[in-house]
Scaffold this motif. Structure first.
Motif, short mmCIF file in Angstrom:
data_model
loop_
_atom_site.label_atom_id
_atom_site.label_comp_id
_atom_site.label_asym_id
_atom_site.label_seq_id
_atom_site.Cartn_x
_atom_site.Cartn_y
_atom_site.Cartn_z
N VAL A 35 0.84 -1.20 0.00
CA VAL A 35 0.00 0.00 0.00
C VAL A 35 0.88 1.25 0.00
CG1 VAL A 35 -1.85 1.27 1.16
CG2 VAL A 35 -1.80 -1.24 1.27
N LEU A 36 0.68 2.11 -0.99
CA LEU A 36 1.30 3.42 -1.07
C LEU A 36 0.23 4.47 -0.79
CD1 LEU A 36 3.18 2.90 -4.46
CD2 LEU A 36 4.03 2.34 -2.17
N PHE A 37 0.62 5.69 -0.46
CA PHE A 37 -0.40 6.71 -0.23
C PHE A 37 0.09 8.08 -0.68
CE2 PHE A 37 2.07 7.09 3.65
CZ PHE A 37 2.05 8.45 3.92
N ALA A 38 -0.88 8.95 -0.97
CA ALA A 38 -0.61 10.35 -1.31
C ALA A 38 -1.72 11.19 -0.71
CB ALA A 38 -0.54 10.53 -2.82
N LEU A 39 -1.36 12.38 -0.25
CA LEU A 39 -2.32 13.28 0.39
C LEU A 39 -2.88 14.33 -0.57
CD1 LEU A 39 -0.41 13.76 3.76
CD2 LEU A 39 -2.65 12.67 3.50
N ASP A 40 -2.38 14.36 -1.79
CA ASP A 40 -2.90 15.32 -2.77
C ASP A 40 -2.69 14.79 -4.18
OD1 ASP A 40 -0.22 16.15 -3.74
OD2 ASP A 40 -0.05 17.08 -1.77
N GLY A 41 -3.34 15.44 -5.14
CA GLY A 41 -3.30 14.99 -6.52
C GLY A 41 -1.93 15.02 -7.17
N PRO A 42 -1.18 16.14 -7.07
CA PRO A 42 0.14 16.17 -7.71
C PRO A 42 1.08 15.08 -7.21
CG PRO A 42 -0.59 18.39 -7.19
CD PRO A 42 -1.59 17.47 -6.57
N ARG A 43 1.08 14.83 -5.89
CA ARG A 43 1.93 13.77 -5.36
C ARG A 43 1.45 12.41 -5.88
NH1 ARG A 43 6.58 11.58 -4.38
NH2 ARG A 43 6.63 10.17 -2.60
N ALA A 44 0.14 12.22 -5.98
CA ALA A 44 -0.40 10.96 -6.50
C ALA A 44 0.04 10.73 -7.94
CB ALA A 44 -1.93 10.97 -6.41
N LEU A 45 0.05 11.79 -8.75
CA LEU A 45 0.51 11.67 -10.13
C LEU A 45 1.97 11.24 -10.20
CD1 LEU A 45 -0.96 14.72 -12.11
CD2 LEU A 45 -1.32 12.29 -12.58
N GLU A 46 2.79 11.84 -9.34
CA GLU A 46 4.20 11.49 -9.32
C GLU A 46 4.40 10.02 -8.95
OE1 GLU A 46 8.28 12.66 -6.83
OE2 GLU A 46 6.45 13.87 -6.61
#
Length: 308
Positions: A35-46
């Protein structure tokens, strides 16, 4: 279960601006998946572009880039377009679900989530993705040699050209032609020729070596090795390894006027993608240098000034 086993079971990216929601989903999935996670859209894209998750669990309502904007960005990039997305959101009306599915989501789960339901929906989407990936692999694989086919090469070249262009990184290409292959077929027969192409494809794989390198059958007895994040000088190292591999294999070629064993000629090009270049330029330069290698006597590579 080890970390590598979890990755084999599926790498999940959870995108939510609330850490508590991420913790809940992590607890539901961590025993079976990485499981990976991101708190916002730009980080999720990266993360999506660099870590290549198998599935994304995405909140619809987030500050800045919301879930709908993020899924649109994912779909426009070739390296992320095929990642399935499940919306996991506090929105719960039929209209919300319809909007999410219309935006390209594979499924829709309303908060508060039920852990068993999340696990079941995730398993279903991963199964569908693996079946789709298996079918796609069949379409993009050369039936004889098992390496990528021309269609796969063209798609990957375009994807790597865009990706390396965004990062200012080079892309290198080797075009490889088996020397005097028609004479080989005439002398040994086509079944022997087919077996030899399989061996050559394996030699190309060993010469390339990196997981991101793509070996493809370009047509007939011609192959291509696509080398992302490598320049022409780096590609020369691959060419030298291939020459040594063919010497080591020493496949007899009694009909060759070049050598008593099977050899190959190679053309090398390397470029940093820019606004004044296109992928076809990379291929055209490699093809011209392949022609030069043949004219210079075969069983060699040509890479241009400063790279040889």
């Amino acid at each position: 279960m080890s970390w590598s086993d979890l990755a084999l079971n599926g790498r999940i990216l959870v995108v939510d601006d609330a850490m508590e929601n991420i913790r809940i989903l992590h607890a539901a999935l961590q025993d079976e998946h990485e499981v990976l996670f991101a708190l916002d859209g730009p980080r999720a894209l990266e993360i999506a572009r660099t870590q290549h998750p198998d599935l994304i669990l995405l909140d619809a309502v987030m500050p800045g880039m919301d879930g709908y904007a993020l899924i649109k960005e994912l779909q426009t990039a070739s390296e992320t377009a095929d990642i399935p997305v499940i919306f996991v959101t506090a929105l719960s009306s039929p209209e919300d679900e319809t909007r999410a599915l219309g935006a390209g989501a594979a499924d829709f789960i309303s908060k508060p989530v039920n852990a068993a339901v999340v696990r079941a929906r995730v398993r279903t989407q991963l199964t569908v993705k693996r079946q789709r990936d298996a079918l796609r692999a069949l379409v993009l694989t050369d039936a004889l040699t098992g390496v990528a086919n021309r269609r796969a090469f063209d798609e990957r070249l375009m994807a790597e050209w865009r990706r390396c262009g965004r990062s200012g990184l080079p892309v290198a290409l080797l075009l490889v032609d088996v020397d005097h292959f028609k004479l080989y077929n005439d002398f040994y027969g086509h079944p022997a020729g087919d077996n030899t192409l399989i061996q050559v494809a394996s030699a190309l794989r060993r010469a390339a070596g990196r997981t991101q390198d793509l070996v493809a059958r370009y047509g007939g007895e011609e192959f291509a090795i696509l080398l992302p994040q490598l320049d022409a000088r780096g590609a020369v190292g691959v060419a030298r390894r291939l020459i040594l591999e063919l010497e080591r294999m020493a496949i007899p070629h009694a009909a060759s006027p070049t050598a008593p064993y099977l050899t190959a000629s190679m053309g090398i090009s390397g470029m940093i993608p820019g606004e004044h270049t296109i992928p076809a330029d990379l291929v055209q330069v490699a093809d011209a240098r392949l022609y030069q290698a043949k004219a210079d006597g075969r069983n060699r590579y040509r890479a241009g000034a400063g790279a040889d």
